[in-house]
Motif scaffolding. Sequence first.
Motif, PDB file in Angstrom:
ATOM      1  N   ASN A  36      -6.522  -1.894  16.230  1.00  0.00           N
ATOM      2  CA  ASN A  36      -5.873  -0.849  17.023  1.00  0.00           C
ATOM      3  C   ASN A  36      -5.436   0.353  16.181  1.00  0.00           C
ATOM      4  O   ASN A  36      -4.670   1.196  16.650  1.00  0.00           O
ATOM      5  CB  ASN A  36      -4.675  -1.439  17.773  1.00  0.00           C
ATOM      6  N   ASN A  37      -5.932   0.409  14.948  1.00  0.00           N
ATOM      7  CA  ASN A  37      -5.644   1.532  14.043  1.00  0.00           C
ATOM      8  C   ASN A  37      -4.137   1.745  13.859  1.00  0.00           C
ATOM      9  O   ASN A  37      -3.641   2.878  13.908  1.00  0.00           O
ATOM     10  CB  ASN A  37      -6.308   2.813  14.539  1.00  0.00           C
ATOM     11  N   ILE A  38      -3.439   0.640  13.656  1.00  0.00           N
ATOM     12  CA  ILE A  38      -2.004   0.669  13.374  1.00  0.00           C
ATOM     13  C   ILE A  38      -1.807   0.020  12.008  1.00  0.00           C
ATOM     14  O   ILE A  38      -2.320  -1.070  11.760  1.00  0.00           O
ATOM     15  CB  ILE A  38      -1.203  -0.082  14.452  1.00  0.00           C
ATOM     16  N   SER A  39      -1.092   0.686  11.133  1.00  0.00           N
ATOM     17  CA  SER A  39      -0.958   0.206   9.764  1.00  0.00           C
ATOM     18  C   SER A  39       0.234  -0.718   9.576  1.00  0.00           C
ATOM     19  O   SER A  39       1.218  -0.657  10.317  1.00  0.00           O
ATOM     20  CB  SER A  39      -0.812   1.388   8.805  1.00  0.00           C
ATOM     21  N   VAL A  40       0.126  -1.542   8.542  1.00  0.00           N
ATOM     22  CA  VAL A  40       1.204  -2.463   8.176  1.00  0.00           C
ATOM     23  C   VAL A  40       1.883  -1.977   6.907  1.00  0.00           C
ATOM     24  O   VAL A  40       1.225  -1.605   5.934  1.00  0.00           O
ATOM     25  CB  VAL A  40       0.657  -3.886   7.961  1.00  0.00           C
ATOM     26  N   LEU A  41       3.201  -1.982   6.937  1.00  0.00           N
ATOM     27  CA  LEU A  41       4.015  -1.765   5.746  1.00  0.00           C
ATOM     28  C   LEU A  41       4.596  -3.131   5.411  1.00  0.00           C
ATOM     29  O   LEU A  41       5.377  -3.684   6.188  1.00  0.00           O
ATOM     30  CB  LEU A  41       5.133  -0.758   6.013  1.00  0.00           C
ATOM     31  N   ALA A  42       4.189  -3.688   4.270  1.00  0.00           N
ATOM     32  CA  ALA A  42       4.606  -5.051   3.929  1.00  0.00           C
ATOM     33  C   ALA A  42       5.909  -5.029   3.133  1.00  0.00           C
ATOM     34  O   ALA A  42       5.970  -4.468   2.043  1.00  0.00           O
ATOM     35  CB  ALA A  42       3.518  -5.744   3.129  1.00  0.00           C
ATOM     36  N   ARG A  43       6.928  -5.660   3.672  1.00  0.00           N
ATOM     37  CA  ARG A  43       8.177  -5.806   2.919  1.00  0.00           C
ATOM     38  C   ARG A  43       8.249  -7.218   2.343  1.00  0.00           C
ATOM     39  O   ARG A  43       7.578  -8.133   2.824  1.00  0.00           O
ATOM     40  CB  ARG A  43       9.399  -5.534   3.808  1.00  0.00           C
ATOM     41  N   GLY A  44       9.035  -7.371   1.299  1.00  0.00           N
ATOM     42  CA  GLY A  44       9.162  -8.684   0.676  1.00  0.00           C
ATOM     43  C   GLY A  44       7.899  -9.200   0.029  1.00  0.00           C
ATOM     44  O   GLY A  44       7.656 -10.416   0.039  1.00  0.00           O
ATOM     45  N   PRO A  45       7.055  -8.335  -0.578  1.00  0.00           N
ATOM     46  CA  PRO A  45       5.789  -8.819  -1.137  1.00  0.00           C
ATOM     47  C   PRO A  45       5.948  -9.750  -2.341  1.00  0.00           C
ATOM     48  O   PRO A  45       5.011 -10.453  -2.698  1.00  0.00           O
ATOM     49  CB  PRO A  45       5.067  -7.529  -1.540  1.00  0.00           C
ATOM     50  N   LEU A  46       7.154  -9.764  -2.936  1.00  0.00           N
ATOM     51  CA  LEU A  46       7.387 -10.636  -4.097  1.00  0.00           C
ATOM     52  C   LEU A  46       8.137 -11.906  -3.710  1.00  0.00           C
ATOM     53  O   LEU A  46       8.501 -12.708  -4.582  1.00  0.00           O
ATOM     54  CB  LEU A  46       8.172  -9.891  -5.180  1.00  0.00           C
ATOM     55  N   ALA A  47       8.370 -12.099  -2.402  1.00  0.00           N
ATOM     56  CA  ALA A  47       9.012 -13.326  -1.905  1.00  0.00           C
ATOM     57  C   ALA A  47      10.303 -13.642  -2.672  1.00  0.00           C
ATOM     58  O   ALA A  47      10.419 -14.691  -3.311  1.00  0.00           O
ATOM     59  CB  ALA A  47       8.051 -14.512  -1.966  1.00  0.00           C
ATOM     60  N   LYS A  48      11.249 -12.722  -2.581  1.00  0.00           N
ATOM     61  CA  LYS A  48      12.557 -12.894  -3.230  1.00  0.00           C
ATOM     62  C   LYS A  48      12.445 -13.039  -4.754  1.00  0.00           C
ATOM     63  O   LYS A  48      13.285 -13.663  -5.388  1.00  0.00           O
ATOM     64  CB  LYS A  48      13.311 -14.097  -2.653  1.00  0.00           C
ATOM     65  N   GLY A  49      11.394 -12.483  -5.314  1.00  0.00           N
ATOM     66  CA  GLY A  49      11.218 -12.544  -6.762  1.00  0.00           C
ATOM     67  C   GLY A  49      10.518 -13.800  -7.239  1.00  0.00           C
ATOM     68  O   GLY A  49      10.269 -13.965  -8.433  1.00  0.00           O
ATOM     69  N   MET A  50      10.175 -14.700  -6.322  1.00  0.00           N
ATOM     70  CA  MET A  50       9.500 -15.930  -6.709  1.00  0.00           C
ATOM     71  C   MET A  50       8.054 -15.675  -7.130  1.00  0.00           C
ATOM     72  O   MET A  50       7.406 -16.547  -7.702  1.00  0.00           O
ATOM     73  CB  MET A  50       9.573 -16.963  -5.574  1.00  0.00           C
ATOM     74  N   LEU A  51       7.563 -14.459  -6.850  1.00  0.00           N
ATOM     75  CA  LEU A  51       6.222 -14.075  -7.268  1.00  0.00           C
ATOM     76  C   LEU A  51       6.292 -12.999  -8.353  1.00  0.00           C
ATOM     77  O   LEU A  51       5.464 -12.091  -8.410  1.00  0.00           O
ATOM     78  CB  LEU A  51       5.418 -13.571  -6.062  1.00  0.00           C
ATOM     79  N   SER A  52       7.303 -13.118  -9.210  1.00  0.00           N
ATOM     80  CA  SER A  52       7.455 -12.207 -10.342  1.00  0.00           C
ATOM     81  C   SER A  52       7.426 -13.033 -11.624  1.00  0.00           C
ATOM     82  O   SER A  52       7.297 -14.256 -11.583  1.00  0.00           O
ATOM     83  CB  SER A  52       8.778 -11.446 -10.240  1.00  0.00           C
ATOM     84  N   LYS A  53       7.566 -12.372 -12.764  1.00  0.00           N
ATOM     85  CA  LYS A  53       7.499 -13.115 -14.026  1.00  0.00           C
ATOM     86  C   LYS A  53       8.678 -14.074 -14.173  1.00  0.00           C
ATOM     87  O   LYS A  53       8.616 -15.025 -14.954  1.00  0.00           O
ATOM     88  CB  LYS A  53       7.435 -12.161 -15.215  1.00  0.00           C
TER      89      LYS A  53
END
Length: 306
Positions: A190-207
């Motif tokens: 439907n040509n509607i874009s997503v803005l993803a929040r929380g892409p690091l899952a509370k920092g659990m996907l960081s170093k």
Amino acid sequence: MQKRQVGSSDLFISEISLGCMSLGTDEKKAQTIIDKALDAGINYLDTADLYDQGVNESIVGKAVKGKRENVIIGTKVGNRFEVGKEGWHWDPSKKYIKEEVKDSLRRLHTDYIDLYQLHGGTLEDPIDETIEAFEELKQEGLIRYYGISSIRPNVIREFIKKSNIVSVMMQYSLFDRRPEEEVLDLLHENNISVLARGPLAKGMLSKKGLAQVETKGRDGYLDYEYEELKTSTAAFLHFVNEERTPNAIALQYVLKHPALASAVFGASSINQLEENLTYLNSKPLDDNLYNQLKKMTKPIKYNKHR
């Protein structure tokens, strides 16, 4: 910094962008973080009237003074609060939206908002009335475009059918793959874009992922038990090398789907900002790694939030 078009709008925003909620109330510190983000090529700043009861909007407004034409500002409305009083209540009424936008404009020190978003919503809301408010604000020139911030598939479907939204902000990460089940393809079609929040899952996907699991994941996370989080985070960190930081991989993963316009991360320090900016110099995410990342996590569904 690569930019992507937001839906059918003429907004082109940076692939990674700054969610301002965690900036805090120290204006000087927040200004430094925003300045560095803008200097790195980030051009989208996401805030909300509710964050620190309007203080966050004021900080963003002051930080972009003299740079407004080069910055795309998104803010949100719907959580009604009174400055100085605790708590808030949900109010998606046309009357409130058209009143509150004036306060947001004043705090942001601007005469227009690029992307005005409904900050939540359910099927019980007066959706037609809410849409009418946004459409009138567009006609009045107070907002350029509007979207919703929602993870509810049924609510999203209603707005797709009835409105001219150009975006949906939703939580999305390797540990929260719910959007993949029934929302991402639908929005893209439907040509509607997503803005993803929380892409690091509370920092659990960081170093510091394993340490974050100990502090943020002891009681589990969505459909993940504590032990699963430890195992999956360890597996995720196995993919880190000199060509890719964990933050970069996490951001690249959510940006892989064509519905995505931007991965919106938070930063409460220059160090956190810099860790996310490693995205800019990382090796691209190929299909093979993308599929391996999927195998080390699990697809989950929206159950409670419909």
